[in-house]
Design a protein around this motif. Structure first.
Motif, mmCIF file in Angstrom:
data_model
loop_
_atom_site.group_PDB
_atom_site.id
_atom_site.type_symbol
_atom_site.label_atom_id
_atom_site.label_comp_id
_atom_site.label_asym_id
_atom_site.label_seq_id
_atom_site.Cartn_x
_atom_site.Cartn_y
_atom_site.Cartn_z
ATOM 1 N N PRO A 21 15.701 -10.221 -15.763
ATOM 2 C CA PRO A 21 15.593 -9.375 -16.966
ATOM 3 C C PRO A 21 14.843 -8.087 -16.671
ATOM 4 O O PRO A 21 13.976 -8.031 -15.785
ATOM 5 C CB PRO A 21 14.814 -10.262 -17.939
ATOM 6 N N LEU A 22 15.184 -7.042 -17.419
ATOM 7 C CA LEU A 22 14.585 -5.725 -17.222
ATOM 8 C C LEU A 22 13.710 -5.363 -18.413
ATOM 9 O O LEU A 22 14.030 -5.676 -19.556
ATOM 10 C CB LEU A 22 15.668 -4.659 -17.037
ATOM 11 N N ASP A 23 12.630 -4.649 -18.129
ATOM 12 C CA ASP A 23 11.720 -4.209 -19.181
ATOM 13 C C ASP A 23 11.575 -2.692 -19.080
ATOM 14 O O ASP A 23 11.393 -2.142 -17.989
ATOM 15 C CB ASP A 23 10.353 -4.886 -19.023
ATOM 16 N N ALA A 24 11.659 -2.007 -20.230
ATOM 17 C CA ALA A 24 11.565 -0.545 -20.233
ATOM 18 C C ALA A 24 10.133 -0.092 -20.013
ATOM 19 O O ALA A 24 9.191 -0.615 -20.620
ATOM 20 C CB ALA A 24 12.088 0.000 -21.552
ATOM 21 N N ARG A 25 9.952 0.913 -19.158
ATOM 22 C CA ARG A 25 8.645 1.496 -18.866
ATOM 23 C C ARG A 25 8.769 3.022 -18.938
ATOM 24 O O ARG A 25 9.862 3.564 -19.043
ATOM 25 C CB ARG A 25 8.164 1.082 -17.462
ATOM 26 N N GLN A 26 7.631 3.701 -18.859
ATOM 27 C CA GLN A 26 7.569 5.160 -18.805
ATOM 28 C C GLN A 26 8.398 5.808 -19.922
ATOM 29 O O GLN A 26 9.274 6.638 -19.683
ATOM 30 C CB GLN A 26 8.009 5.676 -17.436
ATOM 31 N N ALA A 27 8.098 5.392 -21.137
ATOM 32 C CA ALA A 27 8.747 5.947 -22.333
ATOM 33 C C ALA A 27 10.259 5.858 -22.274
ATOM 34 O O ALA A 27 10.982 6.739 -22.728
ATOM 35 C CB ALA A 27 8.305 7.392 -22.555
ATOM 36 N N GLY A 28 10.754 4.762 -21.683
ATOM 37 C CA GLY A 28 12.186 4.496 -21.636
ATOM 38 C C GLY A 28 12.901 5.025 -20.421
ATOM 39 O O GLY A 28 14.107 4.791 -20.285
ATOM 40 N N HIS A 29 12.200 5.694 -19.504
ATOM 41 C CA HIS A 29 12.874 6.336 -18.375
ATOM 42 C C HIS A 29 12.867 5.505 -17.099
ATOM 43 O O HIS A 29 13.386 5.961 -16.066
ATOM 44 C CB HIS A 29 12.245 7.711 -18.102
ATOM 45 N N VAL A 30 12.316 4.312 -17.141
ATOM 46 C CA VAL A 30 12.318 3.390 -16.007
ATOM 47 C C VAL A 30 12.567 1.979 -16.545
ATOM 48 O O VAL A 30 12.041 1.609 -17.597
ATOM 49 C CB VAL A 30 10.981 3.420 -15.236
ATOM 50 N N LEU A 31 13.372 1.200 -15.822
ATOM 51 C CA LEU A 31 13.551 -0.215 -16.113
ATOM 52 C C LEU A 31 13.021 -1.008 -14.932
ATOM 53 O O LEU A 31 13.408 -0.759 -13.785
ATOM 54 C CB LEU A 31 15.030 -0.539 -16.347
ATOM 55 N N GLU A 32 12.130 -1.944 -15.202
ATOM 56 C CA GLU A 32 11.506 -2.734 -14.138
ATOM 57 C C GLU A 32 11.880 -4.198 -14.295
ATOM 58 O O GLU A 32 11.785 -4.767 -15.386
ATOM 59 C CB GLU A 32 9.988 -2.568 -14.172
ATOM 60 N N CYS A 33 12.305 -4.814 -13.184
ATOM 61 C CA CYS A 33 12.685 -6.213 -13.207
ATOM 62 C C CYS A 33 11.449 -7.088 -13.353
ATOM 63 O O CYS A 33 10.473 -6.944 -12.601
ATOM 64 C CB CYS A 33 13.442 -6.575 -11.930
ATOM 65 N N LEU A 34 11.478 -8.006 -14.294
ATOM 66 C CA LEU A 34 10.345 -8.892 -14.535
ATOM 67 C C LEU A 34 10.260 -10.006 -13.506
ATOM 68 O O LEU A 34 9.230 -10.688 -13.410
ATOM 69 C CB LEU A 34 10.446 -9.488 -15.941
#
Length: 315
Positions: free
Chosen positions: A148-161
């Motif tokens: 699953p991915l989580d949005a970071r940096q005000a929506g400009h990065v997706l990081e895998c949990l």
């Protein structure tokens, strides 16, 4: 009425703007991780928000509407767009099944392009918002491990949990070109335009295509023109660029000089291609026999830059 060579040279010296590249906003890349700054901007009464249902927008009276943060849905994904004329802009993306109103009220961007033509100041913000929404819509799981991915940096990065791999928004480079033949600025100089099989008779535009891996943009221009029309191209000159999030393209414009004029269309991507002098394109655009792309597109800018001024009619 035929154009003289002097008139052609004078007209060709005019360079119409690329509408979606004129009014860049401050994207605040350094503030995307500053939660205090983001929170303060969200509470600012001058802040404006564009609400999207998936990748769709709900217009009011055919106009794109920006709301206050208090009017925006509370459960959507908040994406920082940036600042324009001292006002900060966000997008809020909600799942289609949670979007307010009737689903038929929400429209794809292509249907709203006429509204953007009348509001070129905020058009780059809308394109930014749609591009981000398209990326979030298409990127649901980590391409490395499927986590699953989580949005970071005000929506400009997706990081895998699961594995921690970060994903960033993508833009696919595409070339779009005005191909010309003859002495520059002369009455006999011609430009090459094509018609897609999906378009009605009389609708013409510049040629375009995606850049392939390991290929320069200049070579992509030459390859695409040859593949689609059989015309050979020599010199290729950069013109300008424009974002086009339909779904994730960066359109890079070029002027290309043809070394041949024989046309053999591929009948797959191009159903018809024609050479036009300035006189022909003006007369046929005026009569409606030829319909050109809208003013917000880089294709229109390429055509009018070669022609040397405004032309009537558009899609």
């Amino acid at each position: 009425m035929a154009l003289t060579r002097a008139e052609g040279v004078a007209m060709n010296s005019v360079l119409p703007h690329v509408a979606l590249s004129m009014h860049a906003h401050d994207r605040h890349g350094l503030e995307r991780t500053d939660e205090e700054w983001l929170d303060a901007k969200w509470k600012d009464p001058s802040t404006r928000v564009l609400v999207l249902s998936g990748t769709r927008i709900r217009p009011v009276d055919r106009q794109i509407v920006w709301v206050t943060p208090q009017e925006a849905p509370a459960d959507g994904l908040r994406i920082l767009l940036g600042t324009r004329e001292e006002a900060t802009h966000f997008a809020v993306v909600v799942e289609p099944d949670k979007a307010p109103g009737d689903k038929q009220e929400w429209h794809v961007l292509r249907a709203l392009l006429p509204a953007l033509e009348n509001d070129v100041l905020t058009a780059p913000l809308v394109m930014h918002a749609i591009g981000m929404a398209e990326w979030h819509w298409a990127t649901r799981f980590c391409p490395r491990c499927g986590g699953p991915l989580d949005a970071r940096q005000a929506g400009h990065v997706l990081e895998c949990l699961d594995c921690g791999k970060q994903q960033f928004p993508r833009s696919d480079p595409a070339v779009i070109m005005i191909v010309t033949f003859g002495e520059p600025g002369s009455a006999d100089e011609m430009c090459l335009l094509g018609r897609s099989p999906a378009w009605p008779e009389g609708r013409f535009s510049t040629l375009a295509g995606f850049v392939e891996p390991g290929e320069t943009m200049e070579d992509a221009v030459r390859r695409e023109v040859a593949e689609e029309t059989g015309v050979e191209v020599g010199e290729v000159t950069y013109f300008g660029s424009q974002p086009w999030p339909l779904p994730a393209s960066l359109m890079v414009g070029f002027s290309a000089r043809a070394t041949s004029t024989d046309i053999q269309v591929d009948e797959s991507e191009i159903a018809e291609a024609r050479w036009f002098t300035r006189e022909q394109i003006r007369d046929e655009a005026t009569s409606g026999a030829v319909v050109l792309p809208g003013g917000i597109s880089i294709s229109r800018s390429l055509i009018e830059a070669w022609y040397g001024g405004s032309l009537p009619g558009h899609w």
